[in-house]
Write a protein that holds these residues in place. Structure first.
Motif, PDB file in Angstrom:
ATOM      1  N   ALA A   1       0.614  -1.412  -0.030  1.00 25.66           N
ATOM      2  CA  ALA A   1       0.012  -0.271  -0.004  1.00 25.66           C
ATOM      3  C   ALA A   1       0.612   1.162   0.310  1.00 25.66           C
ATOM      4  O   ALA A   1       0.832   1.985  -0.812  1.00 25.66           O
ATOM      5  CB  ALA A   1      -0.535   0.416   0.887  1.00 25.66           C
TER       6      ALA A   1
ATOM      7  N   ARG B   1       2.429   2.054  -3.418  1.00 25.50           N
ATOM      8  CA  ARG B   1       1.241   2.556  -4.290  1.00 25.50           C
ATOM      9  C   ARG B   1       1.146   3.873  -4.352  1.00 25.50           C
ATOM     10  O   ARG B   1       1.299   4.383  -5.566  1.00 25.50           O
ATOM     11  CB  ARG B   1      -0.057   1.417  -4.174  1.00 25.50           C
ATOM     12  CG  ARG B   1      -0.958   1.458  -5.122  1.00 25.50           C
ATOM     13  CD  ARG B   1      -2.391   0.554  -5.160  1.00 25.50           C
ATOM     14  NE  ARG B   1      -1.489  -0.855  -4.838  1.00 25.50           N
ATOM     15  CZ  ARG B   1      -1.607  -1.034  -3.488  1.00 25.50           C
ATOM     16  NH1 ARG B   1      -2.619  -0.752  -2.267  1.00 25.50           N
ATOM     17  NH2 ARG B   1      -1.825  -3.334  -3.395  1.00 25.50           N
ATOM     18  N   LYS B   2       0.934   4.387  -3.357  1.00 23.62           N
ATOM     19  CA  LYS B   2       1.105   5.325  -3.294  1.00 23.62           C
ATOM     20  C   LYS B   2       1.868   6.184  -3.605  1.00 23.62           C
ATOM     21  O   LYS B   2       1.939   7.245  -4.542  1.00 23.62           O
ATOM     22  CB  LYS B   2       0.774   6.214  -1.985  1.00 23.62           C
ATOM     23  CG  LYS B   2       0.146   6.677  -1.013  1.00 23.62           C
ATOM     24  CD  LYS B   2      -0.225   7.408  -0.318  1.00 23.62           C
ATOM     25  CE  LYS B   2      -0.120   9.164   0.879  1.00 23.62           C
ATOM     26  NZ  LYS B   2      -0.195   8.913   2.212  1.00 23.62           N
TER      27      LYS B   2
END
Length: 364
Positions: free
Chosen positions: A346, A349-350
């Motif tokens: 996560a 991805r950000k």
């Protein structure tokens, strides 16, 4: 829209690297087609790639040397069959294939130092510079690459840390007692562990010397457990005998899926002198082990704020930290925040979709 994802091979640790980059597009409108230049088709590799489609070109490493014309032709045909937005290529050779076979923007991922130290390696990437983003696995690798490509804008050479599926890794960990039983460790043994290839870059010689100095001050039942094989195995065993610590050191050899056993350990030590990143450190953090690491390269970035650092190649400093750590309560370290904020899918991805090159490419 499709993302073309080119990997040289799927052998460890590169299958996990492929998974990491395919995972960037989870729940996005993009489908990932992963291409392995070398290696035979394998259903387990397909599952582990986390991609929408996997293509095995089936070359040997020898066959993709030089200009790799066959691979270039096959990639070119593949690109004609889909609406690809851009390409991700791991390491220098797949980057060359991507640049010569396609007109796509290329995200070139680099896992080691000195990929463009030679002038001949810089020629092609300099020619195609306007459509390349260099992503490095640590700031240490990034800063070295910026020195080799000095005329490149800084925003074209960025860092995207390696990461793990934190929950999956934790679920794979064996309970402490079971892991100890399988590794043939006594319940009351204080275990200092090192996992890695027995190679000069990993500098297990400094580990042995630091351990020898610390041993008189460590618990009486202390064992140094070294997992891995490599060209220095006999030399390191001879050094352990010379230092008089052979009875307190075990060379366990190659242990498949070694990270599953990490809860058997009391302390994890990495002494590498040239570590671009250090995935094994993330695995040790997932097991919530205390960590001592050399202050060199990407490894120091990984454990920053979590583990202890010793001066590279300094057995005296390492010895003092081994002693200090052995005297602390054996409560589990809390790694959850660091892993989720910096080294999770996560988090990656950000960060990836905030990169200027990607935002401009996808009109975000």
């Amino acid at each position: 829209m499709y993302v073309l994802h080119i990997c040289h091979s799927y052998y460890p640790p590169f299958l996990d690297c492929a998974r990491q980059y395919a995972a960037l597009f989870k729940d996005s409108p993009y489908k990932v087609v992963t291409v392995y230049l070398t290696g035979k088709p394998d259903p387990e590799v397909e599952r582990g790639s986390a991609s929408d489609e996997v293509v095995f070109l089936g070359y040997s490493s020898k066959q993709v040397k030089g200009l790799k014309l066959g691979a270039i032709a096959k990639i070119r045909q593949l690109v004609k069959s889909r609406n690809f937005a851009f390409c991700i290529a791991h390491r220098a050779k797949p980057t060359y294939v991507a640049l010569l076979a396609t007109g796509l923007p290329v995200v070139s991922v680099h896992h080691n130092y000195n990929d463009y130290g030679r002038f001949t390696r810089r020629i092609l990437v300099n020619f195609y510079r306007k459509r390349i983003l260099m992503l490095c696995v640590s700031n240490s690798v990034r800063d070295e690459m910026r020195q080799h490509l000095k005329h490149w804008p800084a925003e074209q050479i960025q860092t995207l840390y390696n990461r793990i599926d934190v929950d999956a890794v934790r679920q794979s960990l064996l309970p402490r007692q079971e892991a100890r039983r399988l590794l043939e460790l006594e319940d009351d043994t204080y275990v200092i562990a090192n996992v890695g290839r027995l190679h000069r870059d990993k500098d297990q010689a400094t580990l042995l010397r630091g351990f020898a100095q610390a041993l008189p001050e460590l618990p009486a039942n202390t064992l140094l457990l070294i997992l891995g094989k490599g060209p220095l195995e006999q030399e390191l065993k001879a050094l352990a005998s010379e230092l008089g610590i052979a009875g307190n050191v075990r060379f366990a050899g190659q242990v498949p899926e070694a990270r599953r056993y990490f809860r058997a350990f009391d302390l994890f030590v990495l002494t590498s002198d040239h570590e671009p990143f250090g995935m094994v450190l993330l695995e040790a953090m997932a097991a919530e082990l205390p960590i001592i690491c050399s202050d060199s390269g990407g490894g120091a970035e990984v454990v920053n704020g979590y583990g202890d650092l010793f001066s590279l190649g300094n057995p005296h400093h390492l010895s003092s930290l081994l002693i200090a750590r052995s005297r602390l309560p054996q409560a589990a370290n809390s790694s959850a925040d660091i892993l989720h904020e910096k080294f999770s899918d996560a988090a990656a991805r950000k960060h990836f979709f905030m990169l200027t090159f990607i935002k401009d490419l996808l009109f975000i």
